[in-house]
Scaffold this active site. Structure first.
Site, short mmCIF file in Angstrom:
data_model
loop_
_atom_site.label_atom_id
_atom_site.label_comp_id
_atom_site.label_asym_id
_atom_site.label_seq_id
_atom_site.Cartn_x
_atom_site.Cartn_y
_atom_site.Cartn_z
N CYS A 2 58.93 -48.81 32.73
CA CYS A 2 59.72 -49.82 31.95
C CYS A 2 61.02 -49.20 31.63
O CYS A 2 61.18 -48.23 31.63
CB CYS A 2 58.71 -50.09 30.93
SG CYS A 2 57.11 -50.34 31.38
N ARG A 27 65.28 -49.63 37.59
CA ARG A 27 63.90 -49.03 37.52
C ARG A 27 62.77 -49.94 37.81
O ARG A 27 61.78 -49.98 37.75
CB ARG A 27 63.66 -48.57 36.13
CG ARG A 27 64.64 -47.43 35.26
CD ARG A 27 64.69 -47.44 33.66
NE ARG A 27 63.49 -47.11 33.28
CZ ARG A 27 63.23 -45.78 33.14
NH1 ARG A 27 64.17 -44.99 33.20
NH2 ARG A 27 61.98 -45.25 32.53
N TRP A 75 57.58 -53.00 33.41
CA TRP A 75 57.18 -52.88 34.87
C TRP A 75 55.48 -52.74 34.46
O TRP A 75 55.05 -51.81 34.06
CB TRP A 75 57.47 -51.60 35.48
CG TRP A 75 56.97 -50.93 36.77
CD1 TRP A 75 55.58 -50.04 36.81
CD2 TRP A 75 57.02 -51.55 38.00
NE1 TRP A 75 55.22 -50.13 38.03
CE2 TRP A 75 56.12 -50.78 39.01
CE3 TRP A 75 58.02 -52.11 38.71
CZ2 TRP A 75 56.04 -51.00 40.12
CZ3 TRP A 75 57.99 -52.47 40.05
CH2 TRP A 75 57.01 -51.57 40.81
N ASN A 101 57.06 -47.48 27.18
CA ASN A 101 57.01 -47.29 28.62
C ASN A 101 56.01 -46.15 28.61
O ASN A 101 55.73 -45.24 28.02
CB ASN A 101 58.17 -46.76 28.94
CG ASN A 101 58.36 -46.27 30.39
OD1 ASN A 101 57.45 -46.89 31.16
ND2 ASN A 101 59.23 -45.35 30.82
N GLY A 102 54.98 -46.42 29.87
CA GLY A 102 53.69 -45.55 29.91
C GLY A 102 52.63 -46.05 30.00
O GLY A 102 52.38 -47.36 30.13
N GLU A 481 53.16 -39.53 59.74
CA GLU A 481 54.05 -39.83 58.18
C GLU A 481 55.22 -39.14 58.21
O GLU A 481 56.51 -39.48 58.11
CB GLU A 481 53.23 -39.89 56.76
CG GLU A 481 54.16 -39.90 55.66
CD GLU A 481 54.86 -41.29 55.72
OE1 GLU A 481 54.15 -42.38 56.57
OE2 GLU A 481 55.60 -41.64 54.71
N LYS A 485 59.10 -40.73 58.60
CA LYS A 485 60.14 -40.35 57.34
C LYS A 485 61.52 -39.94 58.05
O LYS A 485 62.48 -40.52 57.90
CB LYS A 485 59.79 -39.24 56.60
CG LYS A 485 58.67 -39.82 55.40
CD LYS A 485 59.36 -40.25 54.50
CE LYS A 485 59.15 -41.93 54.32
NZ LYS A 485 58.21 -42.53 54.58
N GLU A 488 62.97 -43.06 60.12
CA GLU A 488 63.45 -44.29 59.55
C GLU A 488 64.75 -44.09 58.69
O GLU A 488 65.30 -44.94 58.15
CB GLU A 488 62.25 -44.99 58.51
CG GLU A 488 61.72 -44.04 57.52
CD GLU A 488 60.77 -44.78 56.85
OE1 GLU A 488 60.87 -46.17 56.46
OE2 GLU A 488 60.04 -44.32 55.90
N HIS A 504 48.52 -34.78 78.00
CA HIS A 504 47.84 -35.96 78.89
C HIS A 504 49.18 -36.73 79.13
O HIS A 504 49.06 -37.98 79.23
CB HIS A 504 46.72 -36.65 78.28
CG HIS A 504 45.51 -35.99 78.24
ND1 HIS A 504 44.80 -35.39 79.13
CD2 HIS A 504 44.90 -35.26 76.89
CE1 HIS A 504 43.71 -34.80 78.71
NE2 HIS A 504 44.03 -34.57 77.30
N LYS A 603 62.47 -53.21 51.93
CA LYS A 603 61.60 -52.50 51.18
C LYS A 603 60.08 -53.07 51.49
O LYS A 603 59.34 -52.25 51.19
CB LYS A 603 62.15 -52.32 49.88
CG LYS A 603 61.19 -51.48 48.88
CD LYS A 603 61.05 -49.88 49.31
CE LYS A 603 60.07 -49.39 48.44
NZ LYS A 603 59.67 -47.98 49.18
C1 AGP Z 1 57.79 -46.71 54.61
O1 AGP Z 1 58.69 -45.54 54.49
C2 AGP Z 1 58.45 -47.78 55.23
N1 AGP Z 1 59.32 -48.15 54.47
C3 AGP Z 1 57.34 -48.86 55.68
O2 AGP Z 1 56.87 -48.38 56.69
C4 AGP Z 1 56.17 -49.26 54.56
O3 AGP Z 1 55.22 -48.37 54.41
C5 AGP Z 1 55.53 -50.66 55.17
O4 AGP Z 1 56.54 -51.63 55.25
C6 AGP Z 1 54.50 -51.16 54.30
O5 AGP Z 1 55.05 -51.50 53.13
P1 AGP Z 1 53.96 -51.52 51.87
O6 AGP Z 1 53.37 -50.60 51.46
O7 AGP Z 1 54.91 -52.39 50.93
O8 AGP Z 1 53.16 -52.88 52.39
#
Ligand code: AGP
Length: 608
Positions: A2, A27, A75, A101-102, A481, A485, A488, A504, A603
């Site tokens: 928030c 934010r 938020w 906020n919190g 993961e 990272k 992407e 394999h 996002k």
């Molecule tokens: C993660 O770094 C990516 N931006 C992407 O893989 C993301 O995790 C995926 O699109 C799922 O998104 P969500 O967690 O909002 O469902």
């Protein structure tokens, strides 16, 4: 998180507050509101939606005249986004109003205590408890009322408070949520963050935990929680506005990586009570949890990678079978869901189309769906039967870090809870695991402070063409993961591979100098992973190892080793992922990529 802004001085407060809140929009929020004293009473305007809605409702502040006020962008954590749950909240006669906020962790107990004394609540928020508690303690001395409230509440807060009886003052305080106060020739300010007031003053004071500030138009006083007056020195802000939004970090992604200790704490601590795990939002009795026969975890991207970890942890601790699916596969493969199964969907945004579709498919087949979600009130949060929120706050960078870490915590808690009610975890082991969980925030902080070493190593791979991440079991999940990272945000091709599977076929891709990151945090697999490292080294690979401090044997097979502190192997992902996040970040920075907004990515993927 928030956003809070307050002003008291010679100028109209509402326009200054609206301007300040606009500087905090980064934010993330879902509603906004203001309380302004007009000379006779406190007027409150608030609504769900963007700040523009509040600006239009108040005609840029014109409909709320006055020289003293507080404002808020919310938020949501407790209570879905709507007008009633928006801040400010107030007591029955609207003579005391508060923005927050919190998270007030003991708000349910306080709400019950106040209800027993006749207080009536209109919202679903934890914050409203503060307004009534201030009312309960207010006997004409606002400072006394504020400090008494601080002695009662547990959790995190940054507060702005107005008392209609004391219209020439604003009160502010904080614990674990950020808050600053500032002063100019035209008045005094409170704000969650520097950008909100940088236009008016560069002279700010950083409020420390449980300090109380009484602001008047031309001066302010600081007090301890025991009402002793304090002296504080101001700080002059040198930042520009853009830098300040990132709180001095170069990118939101780095800022959010550094928020991971708090994210883990905020997701973990409200669910640990009296050395037990309490996940009220499951709305399942211990018997119902113990009766679970299978769990299906469904998600996309990093959330799916968290789910792969969840499979190993839940199967290891609770001893029930777990299937993990990519949501885009699950929704079309006519999955076989058996009696006694629960579906768990994981999503930061709560809007991912494939994950939402998987949720609907599961519900259509009559199965309960638990959502592990970060955005309160999002589609997945609203449609899931039950929601376990990850309190990571808004995540701005497209590449997730803090939300992913919070998802891991939610999965550990779920695994331990089910394991305990099924009698699969003995009390000593359970207590030791709780201790390990509580150590994670400090351990993450320590690993983050290792960033310069990682940055130096990453700079060597800015020109890399292929990078492989290998691991076994949970280490494979971590590799998934770590690889994503890097891919992407740096656009370098990378693959995560189960270490035992490389030979394999894919091992044919290993050439002289190919970087292979070997993740090895599972003691029973240390030797096996070392064998795989030797295999790739024999073909010319440069091997980076990420492993536990005890695993010194790995040094004979690795070219470069990053150690993580000791923790329960089930929780190792939370630590091993930190250097891998930093590695991906610094390679991308070294390549001059747009770290926060990588090409081709959104996002939240709200389309199929
Ligand atoms: C993660 O770094 C990516 N931006 C992407 O893989 C993301 O995790 C995926 O699109 C799922 O998104 P969500 O967690 O909002 O469902």
């Amino acid at each position: 998180m928030c956003g809070i802004v307050g002003y008291i001085g010679k100028k109209q407060a509402a326009p200054i507050i609206l301007d300040g809140l606009s500087k905090l929009e980064y934010r993330g929020y879902d509603s906004a509101g203001m309380a302004i004293y007009d000379g006779e009473k406190i007027n409150i305007t608030k609504s769900v939606g963007r700040l523009k809605v509040l600006e239009n409702l108040t005609r840029g502040g014109e409909t709320m005249p006055g020289f003293c006020g507080i404002g808020h962008t919310r938020w949501a954590t407790h209570g879905v986004p709507n007008d009633t749950n928006a801040h400010p909240h107030f007591n029955a006669d609207e003579t005391i109003t508060v923005v927050h906020n919190g998270i007030i962790e003991n708000y349910l107990q306080l709400r019950q205590m106040l209800a027993d004394k006749g207080y009536r609540f209109v919202s679903d928020t934890d914050t409203e408890v503060l307004a009534h508690l201030l009312d309960y303690y207010y006997k004409g001395n606002p400072l006394e009322a504020v400090t008494k409230v601080l002695h009662r509440v547990e959790g995190s807060y940054a507060l702005g408070i107005l008392f209609a009886d004391c219209p020439d003052q604003i009160f502010a305080t904080r614990k674990d949520s950020p808050l600053i106060v500032g002063q100019s020739d035209e008045g005094c300010f409170i704000a969650s963050d520097v950008p909100a007031i940088l236009k008016y003053t560069r002279k700010v004071y950083y409020v420390d935990n449980q300090e109380v500030v009484r602001l008047r138009a031309d001066h302010m006083h600081f007090y301890t929680v025991d009402e002793e007056e304090l002296r504080k020195d101001p700080v002059t802000i040198e930042w520009d506005t853009d830098a300040a939004e990132k709180a001095g970090y170069e990118h939101f992604m780095l800022k959010e990586m550094y928020e991971q200790p708090k994210t883990v704490t905020d997701t973990l601590m409200p669910r640990i009570k009296d050395d037990d795990i309490v996940i009220e939002e499951l709305h399942m009795t211990d018997e119902e949890l113990a009766a679970l026969k299978k769990i299906h975890i469904v998600a996309c991207g990093s959330a799916y990678h968290a789910g792969v970890t969840g499979k190993y942890v839940i199967e290891g601790l609770a001893r029930i079978p777990v299937e993990v699916d990519l949501a885009s596969e699950f929704r079309y493969r006519d999955p076989i869901l058996e009696e006694g199964s629960m579906v768990v969907v994981i999503s930061q945004s709560g809007e991912t189309a494939d994950t939402l579709a998987a949720l609907r498919e599961s519900k259509a087949r009559g199965f309960k769906v638990l959502g592990i979600v970060n955005v309160v009130g999002s589609s997945i949060a609203r449609e899931a039967d039950n929601v376990m929120y990850t309190w990571a706050g808004p995540e701005i960078a497209v590449a997730t870090t803090k939300a992913y870490s919070a998802q891991l915590i939610a999965l550990y808690l779920l695994a331990m809870k089910i394991g305990k009610v099924r009698g699969k975890i003995d009390p000593e082991a359970f207590s030791a695991m709780l201790g390990d969980l509580k150590c994670l925030p400090d351990q993450i902080e320590m690993l983050l402070n290792n960033k310069l070493k990682i940055q130096k190593f990453a700079n060597r791979y800015v020109g890399a063409k292929d990078v492989f991440f290998i691991g076994r079991g949970i280490d494979y999940a971590i590799s998934l993961e770590g690889s994503l990272k890097l891919k992407e945000i740096s656009y370098i091709h990378s693959e995560a591979y189960a270490a035992g599977e490389l030979k394999h076929g894919t091992i044919s891709l290993i050439e002289e100098g190919t970087l292979v990151a070997a993740v090895s945090t599972q003691p029973e697999l240390y030797a096996k992973t070392i064998s795989n490292m030797v295999e790739v080294k024999a073909r010319g690979a440069f091997v980076l190892a990420v492993t536990c401090e005890e695993n010194k044997a790995i040094e004979k097979a690795a070219d470069y080793v990053i150690y993580i502190p000791e923790t329960n192997p089930y929780f190792a992902n939370s630590l091993a992922i930190i250097p891998l996040q930093l590695f991906g970040y610094y390679v991308a920075v070294g390549k001059g990529c747009d770290v926060d907004k990588p090409r081709n990515l959104a996002k939240s993927v709200t389309v199929e």
